[in-house]
Design an enzyme around this catalytic site. Structure first.
Site, short mmCIF file in Angstrom:
data_model
loop_
_atom_site.label_atom_id
_atom_site.label_comp_id
_atom_site.label_asym_id
_atom_site.label_seq_id
_atom_site.Cartn_x
_atom_site.Cartn_y
_atom_site.Cartn_z
N GLY A 6 0.83 -1.20 0.00
CA GLY A 6 0.00 0.00 0.00
C GLY A 6 0.86 1.24 0.00
CB ALA B 8 4.07 3.29 -4.35
CE LYS C 167 9.15 21.91 -2.66
NZ LYS C 167 9.56 20.51 -2.90
CG LEU D 86 10.48 3.68 -1.84
CD1 LEU D 86 10.48 3.52 -0.32
CD2 LEU D 86 11.44 4.78 -2.26
CD GLU E 1 15.71 20.17 -6.81
OE1 GLU E 1 14.51 20.48 -6.80
OE2 GLU E 1 16.64 21.01 -6.81
CB ILE F 194 5.05 11.92 -4.62
CG1 ILE F 194 5.05 11.43 -3.16
CG2 ILE F 194 3.63 11.99 -5.15
CD1 ILE F 194 4.25 12.30 -2.20
#
Length: 504
Positions: free
Chosen positions: A17, A20, A82, A330, A339, A343
């Site tokens: 879960g 990702a 952001k 991952l 950077e 996601i």
């Protein structure tokens, strides 16, 4: 594979879960939920990494595809806005620069704004390059608002765990079935494809296509199918991170802070009610215990969680799609969060898979194209991250001495040489970071081009001074009209207007 051996994909199984798994489940179920049986297997006993709390503007595109209401999403994930990343001490001790989203200044069809800025700097007419960025000026002033025509480019700081939960709600509403359990075995068919996942209690979950979202373990692609890993630690030596959450003690800044240390760098990510903190470091030069102590000595506010240490190897799988298994997140590779691209890479893989979804069966041509695009994308980001480490004047610690003198990928060396000699930036189609991102970081890290485009020479001092001055004046006027970031977030997505705590 020949056409008559293709098996239509009707059963999609997502292993794992977190951000990702649920990002993939939410997207595919929204589009193909009525045509597929989608099941996601995860265990409450297995923790998720959950520290990827800063994003980039591409996430807005994913939300648009999903029909997500921004204010609702931000309230659910305690998100803030952001405008970019403030790099502190990367070029030299005591020197900072900003990598902001969007554009800086105004381009001409013949040449980018940097050429006019370079000419203005030569004539003593220009302010620092970042002063012509609306995002930096707003960030520095702690201000934000949605502007017409996307006039202020932004992304989010968010709670990654809450984001996964939010996406889970969307996915389950579209028919995704969540199965609780730990994967005990990955069962292979005689063909070599994955046939089923066998859970700890003996349950078998059969599927036609499997998505590996099992994190660094890569249980399906790496372990069961034996796809190897390309190690990039010779370019990116940091291999560990320690993370902790703290209570907010001040206004939530509308940008991420990246603070260089002798052995790595530290992040600070302000959410509505807390701050995410972390230290990325090279464990050969700093022990885990020392890293934990260093992070705790450089935070503000009461700690809300116990510090967590993460181990990783920067790099990528030799393939991200092999046979009937696609690795996303991952499990497919890892680049440190300098950077905020983790996601984004999940999002791009999910969209790419959706666009190439093998409903009629898995074809080798799709696998090859998917892997080619995935490789190009992560290598482009890899080069951009290496740039921060390699182009620096710091030589005060072994890490920086190594990074400053190391050989870099030829693809990065070409970009650096082109900018240093001409002020131009090579940018291929579909690359994540645009020309202005490369310009901001290369200038910020200390590369000053030796030439500029001749178009800039056609302007006299008065004309060039007015051109630069008008851009700067427009930035100042716009920022002056913006509310504070905290006030805007409070009115936009319902955070309580309470006075921030003061640090002691």
């Amino acid at each position: 594979m020949t056409p008559h051996t293709l098996t239509p994909v009707r059963r999609l199984v997502i292993a794992g879960g977190g951000t990702a798994g649920w990002m993939v489940a939410a997207l595919i179920s929204k589009v193909l939920g009525k045509q597929l049986d989608i099941r996601l297997v995860e265990s409450d006993e297995i923790g998720i990494v959950g520290v990827g709390e800063a994003t980039i503007p591409t996430l807005l595109s994913y939300h648009e595809l999903m029909g997500i209401q921004e204010a609702e999403f931000m309230a659910a994930t305690q998100a803030t806005f952001k405008l970019g990343i403030h790099f502190e001490g990367w070029r030299n001790l005591g020197e900072d620069y900003f990598h902001g989203f969007g554009t800086t200044g105004k381009d001409h069809w013949t040449a980018g704004f940097q050429h006019f800025w370079l000419k203005g700097r030569e004539r003593g007419l220009a302010e620092p390059y970042t002063n012509y960025s609306l995002e930096w000026s707003a960030a520095k002033a702690g201000r934000f608002a949605h502007l017409p025509k996307n006039g202020l480019n932004y992304a989010y700081h968010l709670d990654a765990t809450r984001y996964g939960q939010y996406l889970r709600g969307l996915a389950e509403a579209s028919g995704v079935q969540r199965i609780e359990g730990k994967i005990g075995e990955v069962e292979l068919a005689a063909s070599g494809d994955i046939a089923a996942l066998k859970l700890g209690d003996g349950t078998r979950i059969e599927g036609d296509l499997f998505i590996d979202c099992t994190g660094f373990r890569s249980l399906l692609l790496g372990q069961a199918l034996g796809v190897g890993y390309e190690d990039w630690s010779h370019w990116l030596p940091c291999d560990s991170a320690v993370a902790v959450q703290t209570a907010s003690v001040g206004e939530p800044l509308p940008y991420t802070r990246s603070i260089a240390h002798p052995f790595g760098w530290q992040w600070r990510i302000p959410l509505q009610g807390r701050v995410g903190n972390g230290l990325v470091y090279d464990s050969r030069r700093l022990s885990d215990d020392a890293a934990r102590s260093t992070l705790l000595a450089h935070i503000e506010g009461e700690t809300l969680t116990t510090p967590r240490t993460l181990k990783f190897t920067p790099g990528q799988r030799h393939k991200t799609w092999h046979r009937n298994c696609v690795a996303i997140g991952l499990s497919s590779g890892f680049l440190e969060p300098l950077e905020s691209t983790s996601i984004h890479l999940i999002q791009r893989s999910a969209i790419r898979l959706m666009q190439m979804f093998p409903a009629g069966g898995v074809r080798e041509c799709d696998i090859e194209e998917f892997n080619r695009q995935s490789q190009n994308e992560i290598e482009h980001i890899r080069d951009f991250i290496i740039l921060h480490y390699h182009v620096t004047n710091r030589r005060d610690a072994p890490l920086w001495q190594h990074c400053g003198s190391m050989d870099v990928p030829a693809s990065l060396a070409r970009r650096i040489e082109l900018f240093r000699e001409t002020g131009r930036v090579f940018h291929a189609a579909n690359e994540l970071f645009g020309e202005n991102s490369w310009i901001q970081v290369m200038l910020g890290q200390g590369i000053l081009p030796g030439a500029h485009h001749p178009t800039a020479d056609l302007m006299g001092d008065v004309e060039l001074g007015n051109f630069l001055g008008d851009i700067r004046a427009q930035v100042v006027r716009t920022v002056a009209q913006l509310p504070t970031h905290r006030a805007y977030v409070g009115s936009y997505c319902g955070v309580a207007e309470v006075a921030p705590k003061t640090s002691t």
